[in-house]
Design a protein around this motif. Structure first.
Motif, PDB file in Angstrom:
ATOM      1  N   GLY A 244     100.859  64.687  39.169  1.00  0.00           N
ATOM      2  CA  GLY A 244     101.110  63.355  38.637  1.00  0.00           C
ATOM      3  C   GLY A 244     102.595  63.114  38.467  1.00  0.00           C
ATOM      4  O   GLY A 244     103.395  64.037  38.434  1.00  0.00           O
ATOM      5  N   THR A 245     102.941  61.853  38.332  1.00  0.00           N
ATOM      6  CA  THR A 245     104.344  61.505  38.192  1.00  0.00           C
ATOM      7  C   THR A 245     104.676  60.976  36.820  1.00  0.00           C
ATOM      8  O   THR A 245     105.831  60.644  36.556  1.00  0.00           O
ATOM      9  N   ALA A 246     103.686  60.894  35.927  1.00  0.00           N
ATOM     10  CA  ALA A 246     103.961  60.325  34.606  1.00  0.00           C
ATOM     11  C   ALA A 246     102.993  60.890  33.590  1.00  0.00           C
ATOM     12  O   ALA A 246     101.943  61.443  33.929  1.00  0.00           O
ATOM     13  N   LEU A 247     103.372  60.781  32.326  1.00  0.00           N
ATOM     14  CA  LEU A 247     102.500  61.110  31.215  1.00  0.00           C
ATOM     15  C   LEU A 247     101.851  59.834  30.708  1.00  0.00           C
ATOM     16  O   LEU A 247     102.466  58.768  30.731  1.00  0.00           O
TER      17      LEU A 247
ATOM     18  N   TYR B   6     103.439  65.428  21.091  1.00  0.00           N
ATOM     19  CA  TYR B   6     104.820  65.157  20.746  1.00  0.00           C
ATOM     20  C   TYR B   6     104.856  64.707  19.286  1.00  0.00           C
ATOM     21  O   TYR B   6     103.941  64.062  18.793  1.00  0.00           O
TER      22      TYR B   6
ATOM     23  N   TYR C 184     112.468  58.384  32.992  1.00  0.00           N
ATOM     24  CA  TYR C 184     111.484  57.403  32.556  1.00  0.00           C
ATOM     25  C   TYR C 184     112.101  56.440  31.540  1.00  0.00           C
ATOM     26  O   TYR C 184     112.966  56.823  30.766  1.00  0.00           O
TER      27      TYR C 184
ATOM     28  N   TYR D 205      96.539  68.651  32.017  1.00  0.00           N
ATOM     29  CA  TYR D 205      97.583  69.194  31.143  1.00  0.00           C
ATOM     30  C   TYR D 205      97.759  68.217  29.999  1.00  0.00           C
ATOM     31  O   TYR D 205      97.860  67.002  30.236  1.00  0.00           O
TER      32      TYR D 205
ATOM     33  N   LEU E  84      99.582  67.421  26.042  1.00  0.00           N
ATOM     34  CA  LEU E  84     100.741  67.725  25.206  1.00  0.00           C
ATOM     35  C   LEU E  84     100.646  66.952  23.897  1.00  0.00           C
ATOM     36  O   LEU E  84     100.025  65.883  23.816  1.00  0.00           O
TER      37      LEU E  84
ATOM     38  N   ALA F 271     106.784  65.893  35.647  1.00  0.00           N
ATOM     39  CA  ALA F 271     106.269  64.780  34.849  1.00  0.00           C
ATOM     40  C   ALA F 271     105.710  65.248  33.528  1.00  0.00           C
ATOM     41  O   ALA F 271     105.741  64.522  32.533  1.00  0.00           O
TER      42      ALA F 271
ATOM     43  N   SER G 175      98.527  64.496  31.516  1.00  0.00           N
ATOM     44  CA  SER G 175      98.989  64.296  32.887  1.00  0.00           C
ATOM     45  C   SER G 175      97.985  64.919  33.850  1.00  0.00           C
ATOM     46  O   SER G 175      97.228  65.816  33.489  1.00  0.00           O
TER      47      SER G 175
ATOM     48  N   PHE H  87     100.377  58.322  27.285  1.00  0.00           N
ATOM     49  CA  PHE H  87     100.441  58.578  25.855  1.00  0.00           C
ATOM     50  C   PHE H  87      99.365  57.810  25.103  1.00  0.00           C
ATOM     51  O   PHE H  87      98.996  56.691  25.481  1.00  0.00           O
ATOM     52  N   GLY H  88      98.901  58.410  24.004  1.00  0.00           N
ATOM     53  CA  GLY H  88      98.079  57.683  23.050  1.00  0.00           C
ATOM     54  C   GLY H  88      98.960  56.841  22.158  1.00  0.00           C
ATOM     55  O   GLY H  88     100.197  56.870  22.265  1.00  0.00           O
TER      56      GLY H  88
END
Lengths: 112, 111
Positions: free
Chosen positions: A97-100, A36, B33, A32, A34, B97, A93, A102-103
């Motif tokens: 998973g429990t977190a994203l 932002y 988070y 998945y 995304l 998440a 993600s 990020f770049g």
């Protein structure tokens, strides 16, 4: 080692033209993705996402393309507007998973 | 519905001082988070929580502690601030998440 890479720190585009922001990932478990958007002095806001079962997702002027074989996704903004000037973060993600992840972000500047 | 709020918005500390950043959400989210954003480094995860009473380390946890005593609050503590902790701190929350809503950020300067 970076799992999500945005290799272009900045991009400048003229109003009305297309903006293409790129993102590469290394973890094949990501399913998945995304994008932002972040304006100065504000928190990031969700823009658009895509599941790994799709190769394209469109929302108005924004389209995200996913190439799983190349582990690459891109965000297209057409037409670009001065209000689109912001930092764009790609994130990924994995299922359950429990977190994203990020770049580092790409700063887009759209000039009128 | 205020969404995700962060307190304070700005803070200046001296090296060695301690402080706590508060994040509050009114959306009944399970996941919360803490990130820091530094120039050229993007958003790096410090700690996170998948539910009340739980916490876990992220990518850059050293020098920070967290607590999630209530579902709606997630606290980030700096026990002995260092100049390397000068940054903008963002809190986020979500039902999952992969869907996170961010607060407006806290700008922290450590002298």
């Amino acid at each position: 080692d970076q799992q999500v890479k945005q290799n272009s720190p900045s991009l400048s585009v003229q109003e009305g033209r297309i903006s293409i922001l790129n993102c590469d990932y290394t973890n094949s478990m990501f399913d998945y993705f995304l994008w932002y958007k972040k304006y100065p002095a504000e928190g990031p806001t969700f823009l658009i996402s895509i599941s790994s079962i799709k190769d394209k997702n469109e929302d108005g002027r924004f389209t995200v393309f996913l190439n799983k074989s190349a582990k690459h996704l891109s965000l297209h903004i057409v037409p670009s507007q001065p209000g689109d000037s912001a930092v764009y973060f790609c994130a990924a993600s994995a299922e359950a998973g429990t977190a994203l992840i990020f770049g580092k972000g790409t700063t887009l500047s759209v000039s009128s | 519905n205020a969404g995700v709020t962060q307190t304070p918005k700005f803070r200046v500390l001296k090296t060695g001082q301690s402080m706590t950043l508060l994040c509050a959400q009114d959306m009944n989210h399970e996941y919360m988070y803490w990130y820091r954003q530094d120039p050229g480094m993007g958003l790096r995860l410090i700690h996170y929580s998948v539910g009340e009473g739980t916490t876990a380390k992220g990518e850059v946890p050293d020098g920070y502690n967290v607590s999630r005593l209530k579902k709606q609050n997630f606290l980030l503590g700096l026990e002995s601030a260092a100049p390397s902790q000068t940054s903008v701190y963002f809190c986020a929350s979500g039902f999952r998440a992969d869907t996170q809503y961010f607060g407006p950020g806290t700008r922290l300067t450590v002298l």
